[in-house]
Scaffold this active site. Structure first.
Site, mmCIF file in Angstrom:
data_model
loop_
_atom_site.group_PDB
_atom_site.id
_atom_site.type_symbol
_atom_site.label_atom_id
_atom_site.label_comp_id
_atom_site.label_asym_id
_atom_site.label_seq_id
_atom_site.Cartn_x
_atom_site.Cartn_y
_atom_site.Cartn_z
ATOM 1 N N ASP A 98 8.642 -6.403 13.541
ATOM 2 C CA ASP A 98 7.351 -6.037 14.127
ATOM 3 C C ASP A 98 7.577 -4.731 14.890
ATOM 4 O O ASP A 98 8.251 -4.722 15.926
ATOM 5 C CB ASP A 98 6.901 -7.165 15.074
ATOM 6 C CG ASP A 98 5.606 -6.815 15.792
ATOM 7 O OD1 ASP A 98 5.122 -5.657 15.653
ATOM 8 O OD2 ASP A 98 5.083 -7.686 16.504
ATOM 9 N N VAL A 99 7.026 -3.636 14.375
ATOM 10 C CA VAL A 99 7.337 -2.329 14.957
ATOM 11 C C VAL A 99 6.704 -2.107 16.334
ATOM 12 O O VAL A 99 7.005 -1.123 16.994
ATOM 13 C CB VAL A 99 6.963 -1.158 14.013
ATOM 14 C CG1 VAL A 99 7.938 -1.062 12.866
ATOM 15 C CG2 VAL A 99 5.533 -1.251 13.533
ATOM 16 N N TYR A 112 -9.136 3.444 16.527
ATOM 17 C CA TYR A 112 -8.273 3.932 15.447
ATOM 18 C C TYR A 112 -8.142 5.456 15.496
ATOM 19 O O TYR A 112 -7.042 6.011 15.406
ATOM 20 C CB TYR A 112 -8.868 3.487 14.107
ATOM 21 C CG TYR A 112 -8.079 3.887 12.885
ATOM 22 C CD1 TYR A 112 -6.950 3.161 12.501
ATOM 23 C CD2 TYR A 112 -8.472 4.973 12.100
ATOM 24 C CE1 TYR A 112 -6.234 3.513 11.361
ATOM 25 C CE2 TYR A 112 -7.752 5.329 10.962
ATOM 26 C CZ TYR A 112 -6.643 4.604 10.597
ATOM 27 O OH TYR A 112 -5.935 4.942 9.476
ATOM 28 N N ASN A 131 4.926 4.976 9.104
ATOM 29 C CA ASN A 131 3.713 4.744 8.311
ATOM 30 C C ASN A 131 2.904 3.536 8.758
ATOM 31 O O ASN A 131 1.701 3.468 8.508
ATOM 32 C CB ASN A 131 4.148 4.580 6.843
ATOM 33 C CG ASN A 131 3.094 3.922 5.995
ATOM 34 O OD1 ASN A 131 2.080 4.533 5.674
ATOM 35 N ND2 ASN A 131 3.319 2.654 5.654
ATOM 36 N N ALA A 132 3.543 2.579 9.438
ATOM 37 C CA ALA A 132 2.860 1.309 9.721
ATOM 38 C C ALA A 132 1.524 1.550 10.430
ATOM 39 O O ALA A 132 1.426 2.388 11.323
ATOM 40 C CB ALA A 132 3.752 0.421 10.578
ATOM 41 N N ASP A 189 8.932 -4.115 7.774
ATOM 42 C CA ASP A 189 7.576 -4.669 7.771
ATOM 43 C C ASP A 189 7.643 -6.056 8.396
ATOM 44 O O ASP A 189 8.661 -6.736 8.291
ATOM 45 C CB ASP A 189 7.019 -4.771 6.351
ATOM 46 C CG ASP A 189 5.491 -4.719 6.337
ATOM 47 O OD1 ASP A 189 4.941 -3.736 5.798
ATOM 48 O OD2 ASP A 189 4.854 -5.645 6.881
ATOM 49 N N GLY A 224 0.788 -1.232 0.000
ATOM 50 C CA GLY A 224 0.000 0.000 0.000
ATOM 51 C C GLY A 224 0.815 1.274 0.000
ATOM 52 O O GLY A 224 1.741 1.439 -0.794
ATOM 53 N N ILE A 225 0.465 2.177 0.922
ATOM 54 C CA ILE A 225 1.092 3.496 0.952
ATOM 55 C C ILE A 225 2.596 3.374 1.235
ATOM 56 O O ILE A 225 3.411 4.037 0.596
ATOM 57 C CB ILE A 225 0.400 4.387 2.028
ATOM 58 C CG1 ILE A 225 -1.028 4.706 1.586
ATOM 59 C CG2 ILE A 225 1.187 5.654 2.279
ATOM 60 C CD1 ILE A 225 -1.872 5.413 2.640
ATOM 61 N N LYS A 245 -4.743 7.656 16.165
ATOM 62 C CA LYS A 245 -4.217 8.609 15.187
ATOM 63 C C LYS A 245 -4.196 10.032 15.759
ATOM 64 O O LYS A 245 -3.319 10.823 15.411
ATOM 65 C CB LYS A 245 -5.047 8.565 13.902
ATOM 66 C CG LYS A 245 -4.893 7.254 13.122
ATOM 67 C CD LYS A 245 -3.479 7.091 12.561
ATOM 68 C CE LYS A 245 -3.406 5.958 11.548
ATOM 69 N NZ LYS A 245 -2.051 5.811 10.977
ATOM 70 N N SER A 248 -4.259 10.333 9.830
ATOM 71 C CA SER A 248 -5.517 9.991 9.157
ATOM 72 C C SER A 248 -6.466 11.177 9.165
ATOM 73 O O SER A 248 -6.462 11.989 10.103
ATOM 74 C CB SER A 248 -6.187 8.830 9.889
ATOM 75 O OG SER A 248 -7.511 8.673 9.429
#
Ligand code: ZN
Length: 661
Positions: A465-466, A558, A492-493, A445, A425-426, A562, A545
């Site tokens: 794994d962040v 979520y 970004n994750a 990732d 994705g992004i 964010k 977001s």
């Protein structure tokens, strides 16, 4: 050195040019003969042109082509008549020689011919090979080198005193060949430069090269020089923070971003730890053509990680470089004074370049140089050419012309970027855009798909794994040890959980959502900060977001994560401003070409807004679908120089939203 000739394979080749490419590759396979574009080969033949005339040509290696991987298309067909006419001239600038060579090509799509084409044309045998063999040049650079070479080769080869490559060297070779029966010789030794061999067949010329080099290698062995090459019992250890500090200082002197590669092998540490290291490193390169990549000498650092001590040594190097330029200049433009390799006592050798590939080329040359210097020292004292000869090569008119033409380089070349959530994705789109802009990129990732996002040595994928702080710390250290530092961070994750109203929210979902979408960003930033503070024009972008500014139902966890992330970024912009680290945010919305969005999820979200899935995809003022690529373009712009005066900004990427505006 042993011949690698394979007659069975040769029988499968369909043309003389294919054979020319084959025996060139055999030479290219030997690192002790040629490194990265060094050396060249040729074949004299007749080509039938479009008008039906037979034209005698020299098929010669293209300038800069690598012998190790060359094929037929790496050779340029150049009219012999033009080359020989140039050889008859008394004077000719190298720029004019290059121009005439180009005009004499039978195929305008072929690569530009090697600068040594005229020299090749002068040798009256069909097959000619040229290398910069370490062993021959090392002997040539030792005290009494020419006498030693005559002891080894006697009258079997010709000898040419050092003259800079280009037209003047061709002229010197013309004088040596004049009136001689060249067939009586196997080749010629160019003092302080390399070896030519020739023959009536590809094999004869190749085998002569191997034999000439083998005799030099055996001489060095018999002189007991090889056991004088020292090796450390252990590998070197360098702290990533110290490596980053060294890179920062070098890049500041160079005025551009640089990648730093460390060689902490036993051989590199052994060399770096020699008590005579300062003296033996001050005398110059193995062959003058290395100077374009490595400068005349390396920086020698003591066994320290103290930034102030590094700065003092670097300042002394720079001052010496300016005075070297002053001593030899005519009307040249001074190059940046930064060293391209550094001998770090007790730790190893660090090489620098605008790209990881450039730095690796320097590292290879440095490795060979360290060995040649030690062998030369054992032969009675390493001695390179006088400074002025090295300077003439470093400031060669053809190299200076490149400077004057100022071709644009990729915007983020020399920078090191780290992207989390890089597999899809992004994140994936950002990695690809950063590579297009020339940055060296580390992709993190937990999905192994991260490995295949980009190719080449400018991309380092790490499975990580962040949400695991220890794993993040280790990954960032690995990034710095690979490229020398960290300048750009794209945190970004993230994941978009299924709709859940607050009344239905489970503790586990709440905690998981916050762990990835908020906590992990803090962990990444915390571990990256000390490196970013030493970065080159450092910059961070967080992917937040549109939900922060315009939340919707069913995404409590979520949106809270964010919003927390947004506040974290704002505080980071305040805290890191004094270190020159910019921190900005993007608020994308409805980027549906990512793995976060399944058709079911789109349908479920659309229902929450009372829309059809199609309306939901374009539910913005511009009625435009927002794509990963749109986000990547803006994120990389925010990282780049146009936004040098912006920090703490929040940029919506949502196609226009009334609640946000
Ligand atoms: Zn050469």
């Amino acid at each position: 050195m042993k011949s690698r000739w394979d007659e069975m394979y040769v029988r499968t080749l369909s043309s003389e040019l294919a054979l020319r490419a084959y025996s060139s590759r055999l030479l290219g396979l030997e690192e002790d003969l040629v490194l990265h574009g060094g050396g060249n080969t040729s074949l004299k033949a007749t080509v039938n042109d479009f008008a039906g005339d037979d034209i005698p040509v020299l098929w010669v290696k293209g300038s800069g082509a690598d012998l190790a991987v060359i094929n037929e298309s790496g050779f340029a067909p150049v009219r012999m008549r033009t080359l020989l006419a140039m050889a008859e001239r008394e004077t000719l600038t190298d720029s004019d020689m290059v121009k005439h060579q180009r005009a004499a090509m039978l195929d305008p799509d072929a690569p530009l011919p090697s600068i040594e084409a005229v020299l090749h044309a002068l040798i009256p045998l069909a097959w000619v090979d040229h290398t910069h063999a370490d062993s021959v040049v090392t002997i040539s650079n030792a005290p009494g080198g020419d006498v030693r070479l005559r002891e080894i080769y006697g009258d079997s080869v010709l000898y040419v005193p050092y003259v800079m490559p280009g037209f003047d060297l061709a002229k010197a070779v013309r004088a040596v060949l004049k009136g001689r029966d060249v067939r009586r010789y196997e080749g010629m030794v160019l003092l302080h430069h390399g070896v030519f061999s020739w023959g009536d067949t590809a094999r004869e010329s190749y085998e002569r090269m191997i034999s000439i080099v083998d005799r030099a290698e055996r001489y060095l062995e018999n002189q007991g020089t090889l056991e004088k090459v020292v090796s450390s019992p252990t590998r070197g250890s360098v702290n990533p923070h110290a490596l980053g500090e060294l890179r920062r200082q070098i890049a500041a002197v160079a005025g551009v971003g640089m990648v730093a590669r460390i060689d902490a092998s036993e051989a590199a540490v052994g060399f770096a730890s020699r008590p005579d290291i300062e003296a033996i490193c001050s005398r110059g390169p193995v062959t003058p053509d290395h100077v374009i990549r490595t400068k005349r000498t390396p920086l020698v650092l003591p066994d320290t990680e103290d930034g102030a001590v590094i700065a003092a040594h670097l300042a002394a190097y720079v001052e010496e470089y300016h005075s070297y330029f002053g001593r030899h200049r005519r009307d040249e433009i001074e190059l940046d004074p930064a060293p391209r390799w550094c001998v770090w006592q007790g730790r190893g050798i660090v090489s620098f370049g605008r790209t990881a590939k450039d730095a690796d080329v320097v590292a290879d040359i440095a490795r060979h140089t360290a060995r040649c210097i030690q062998v030369g020292e054992a032969l009675g004292g390493w001695g390179a050419l006088p400074e002025d000869d090295i300077f003439r090569m470093e400031y060669w008119e053809l190299e200076q012309r490149k400077l004057r033409s100022k071709t644009a380089r990729p915007e983020l070349e020399g920078k090191v970027a780290l992207v989390t959530g890089a597999a899809h994705g992004i994140g994936r789109a950002i990695v690809l855009r950063l590579r297009e802009l020339g940055a060296n990129v580390v992709g993190l990732d937990r999905d192994e798909a991260v490995i295949d996002v980009a190719k080449g040595r400018e991309y380092l994928p790490i499975r990580c794994d962040v949400t695991d702080g220890g794993a993040v710390e280790a990954a960032i250290s690995a990034a710095v040890m690979t490229f020398g530092g960290l300048d750009l961070l794209v945190s970004n994750a993230g994941s978009f959980p299924p709709s859940e109203r607050i009344s239905e929210l489970s503790d586990v979902h709440w905690e998981q959502t916050l762990a990835l979408n908020l906590d992990s960003h803090m962990k990444v930033l915390r571990s990256a900060t000390p490196h970013l503070c030493r970065g080159i024009e450092p910059s961070v972008v967080f992917n937040a977001s549109k939900n922060v500014l315009a939340p919707g139902p069913g995404v409590g966890a979520y949106s809270v994560a964010k919003a927390g992330l947004t506040q974290l970024a704002r505080v980071a912009a305040i805290e890191l401003g004094e270190h020159g680290v910019r921190v900005n945010l993007v608020h994308p919305d409805a980027v549906f070409d990512t793995d976060l969005w399944s058709p079911e999820l789109i349908a479920s979200r659309a229902k929450n807004y009372g829309m059809s899935p199609e309306e939901y995809r374009r539910r913005n003022l511009l009625k435009r679908e927002v794509r990963s690529r749109d986000v990547a373009m803006i994120v990389t712009r925010l990282l780049g120089p146009e936004f040098a005066a912006t920090t703490g900004a929040q940029v919506p990427i949502d196609g226009g939203n009334l609640r946000v505006i």
